[in-house]
Design an enzyme around this catalytic site. Structure first.
Site, PDB file in Angstrom:
ATOM      1  N   SER A  64     131.358  55.062  -7.008  1.00 54.27           N
ATOM      2  CA  SER A  64     131.889  53.562  -6.701  1.00 54.27           C
ATOM      3  C   SER A  64     130.943  52.613  -6.013  1.00 54.27           C
ATOM      4  O   SER A  64     131.338  51.313  -5.716  1.00 54.27           O
ATOM      5  CB  SER A  64     133.299  53.521  -5.819  1.00 54.27           C
ATOM      6  OG  SER A  64     134.271  54.144  -6.820  1.00 54.27           O
ATOM      7  N   LYS A  67     130.000  49.318  -7.722  1.00 52.05           N
ATOM      8  CA  LYS A  67     130.964  48.361  -7.889  1.00 52.05           C
ATOM      9  C   LYS A  67     130.253  47.207  -6.766  1.00 52.05           C
ATOM     10  O   LYS A  67     130.618  46.008  -6.866  1.00 52.05           O
ATOM     11  CB  LYS A  67     132.291  48.387  -6.987  1.00 52.05           C
ATOM     12  CG  LYS A  67     133.171  49.232  -8.020  1.00 52.05           C
ATOM     13  CD  LYS A  67     134.212  49.898  -7.518  1.00 52.05           C
ATOM     14  CE  LYS A  67     134.918  50.981  -8.557  1.00 52.05           C
ATOM     15  NZ  LYS A  67     136.000  51.800  -7.939  1.00 52.05           N
ATOM     16  N   SER A 129     138.335  49.439  -3.706  1.00 56.90           N
ATOM     17  CA  SER A 129     137.511  49.827  -4.841  1.00 56.90           C
ATOM     18  C   SER A 129     138.243  50.323  -5.981  1.00 56.90           C
ATOM     19  O   SER A 129     138.159  51.204  -6.511  1.00 56.90           O
ATOM     20  CB  SER A 129     137.134  51.391  -4.222  1.00 56.90           C
ATOM     21  OG  SER A 129     136.037  51.983  -4.847  1.00 56.90           O
ATOM     22  N   LYS A 231     129.773  49.391   1.338  1.00 51.92           N
ATOM     23  CA  LYS A 231     130.825  50.158   0.151  1.00 51.92           C
ATOM     24  C   LYS A 231     130.634  51.681   0.281  1.00 51.92           C
ATOM     25  O   LYS A 231     129.626  52.386   0.449  1.00 51.92           O
ATOM     26  CB  LYS A 231     130.468  49.647  -1.075  1.00 51.92           C
ATOM     27  CG  LYS A 231     131.433  50.251  -2.296  1.00 51.92           C
ATOM     28  CD  LYS A 231     132.663  49.450  -2.320  1.00 51.92           C
ATOM     29  CE  LYS A 231     133.416  49.806  -3.416  1.00 51.92           C
ATOM     30  NZ  LYS A 231     134.046  51.169  -3.359  1.00 51.92           N
TER      31      LYS A 231
END
Length: 391
Positions: A64, A67, A129, A231
């Site tokens: 992820s 992202k 997320s 993140k």
């Protein structure tokens, strides 16, 4: 114009900081920590310099962390006026089926055919997320997730992310979907430096949408008040990953850690890098891009001088105690002949630590100088001739 003064200005020497008589004692910098991770880098945000790295350019599944690119492109589209934060986006079946509640992955819990604003989707991507939010926003921006992946790859190339290739907006596993710890740090630096307003979302600890509250998975937001992003990521293939950033005493560090064994581990290993970076390194911006550092003499031009400066900030990161020892020399090209275009290289700056050059940068013209008329060019030709005879 005085030719003698021109000759004197062809070489300029400037001391950046203080006299060697007051140099601080050098600080011993220990070996960097060894992390229980597949790959990692520690980057100074001001300079983009990697201070610590292990397998930093190895191509690995980013999960992820992908992202970060999805959100970065979305904020670019907002800033460029291509989409608006209040635009309503319809959630497609593909977004719902691939990233929704029944997918088993991280989700914003968007119902199929429902609508959500671009701003809510952006929060859902960064904080929750959400795979569904990522796909929905990608489809809204580019028409399809495949087309959006093309945008991701073009953006990666522009940013200098040499070991990244994206196949989707979420980071779901694909053999041709990869990135590196170094590339993700480069992307994080762009996010931080280019858009402070949207970067603030990365520090939010939770997001409530449709009466569903979900926490940010970055544990360091709770453990370290200096951390303000970015993140997390996790798949079985990628392990537990974290790109993070913190600010202490006006300095910012970026970490990128791939392939740890748990949420706790990725937070703990990241903390080791941050502690090491802030404890033993410092950075300083000596000159900002576009600032006038000197004026160079121009021959055969409508103006007799041109302002010289840097195309990029001159910033350096070094072990603590070393910055005070730096000296910089600036040389200007001795015979600049018009026409000169803004941005043309007209000299060089070299920064030295003792006899070692630790940084060099081109001096560029900060303005254009057009060619003089016939008489002006002839007159300067004569002066240059005599200047050559006596020098």
């Amino acid at each position: 114009m005085n030719i003698t003064s021109f000759a004197q200005r062809a070489f300029l020497l400037m001391t950046l900081l203080v006299s060697p008589l007051v140099w601080a004692s050098p600080q011993v910098v220990p070996a960097p920590p060894q992390l229980a991770a597949s790959a990692y880098v520690l980057m100074d945000a001001a300079t983009g310099q990697v201070l610590v790295g292990e397998n930093g350019d190895e191509r690995l599944p980013p999960a992820s962390l992908t992202k970060l690119m999805t959100a970065y492109i979305a904020t670019l589209e907002i800033r460029n006026g291509k989409i608006g934060e209040k635009d309503m986006v319809t959630i497609s079946e593909h977004a719902w089926r691939t990233g929704g509640a029944g997918s088993g992955g991280s989700t914003m819990f968007l119902p199929v055919n429902s609508q959500a604003s671009v701003d809510d989707l952006l929060h859902g991507i960064i904080i929750q997320s959400g795979n569904d939010a990522s796909i929905a926003l990608a489809e809204y921006i580019a028409g399809s997730e495949d087309a959006f992946a093309d945008m991701m790859n073009a953006t990666a190339e522009r940013l200098g992310m040499k070991n990244s290739h994206f196949m989707n907006a979420t980071g779901l596993p694909d053999p041709q979907h990869y990135s590196s710890a170094h590339d993700m740090a480069i992307l994080a630096r762009a996010i931080i430096n280019e858009d402070a307003d949207h970067y603030a979302i990365y520090s939010q600890k939770e997001f409530l949408w449709n009466n569903i509250k979900q926490p940010n998975r970055n544990l360091l937001l709770w453990r370290d008040k200096t951390v303000d992003g970015l993140k997390t990521g996790h798949t079985n293939e990628a392990g537990y990953c974290l790109v993070s950033s913190a600010v202490r005493d006006g300095a910012r560090m970026i970490t990128s850690v791939f392939g740890t064994t748990s949420e706790q581990a990725r937070a703990a290993e990241t903390q080791k890098l941050l502690t090491y970076g802030f404890r033993f390194f410092e950075s300083r911006t000596f000159y900002q891009k576009g600032a006038e550092l000197a004026q160079a003499t121009v021959w055969k031009g409508q103006a007799s001088q041109v302002k010289a400066g840097l195309a990029q900030d001159l910033a350096l990161t070094m072990p603590k105690g070393q910055l005070e020892k730096l000296q910089a020399s600036m040389t200007l090209n001795p015979q600049l002949i018009a026409p000169i275009q803004q941005g043309d290289v007209i000299g060089k700056v070299e920064v030295k630590l003792g006899d070692e050059v630790v940084h060099s940068a081109d001096l560029v013209a900060l303005q254009s100088v057009e060619e003089a008329g016939l008489f002006g060019r002839l007159w300067d030709s004569i002066r240059l001739f005599f200047f050559g005879l006596f020098n």
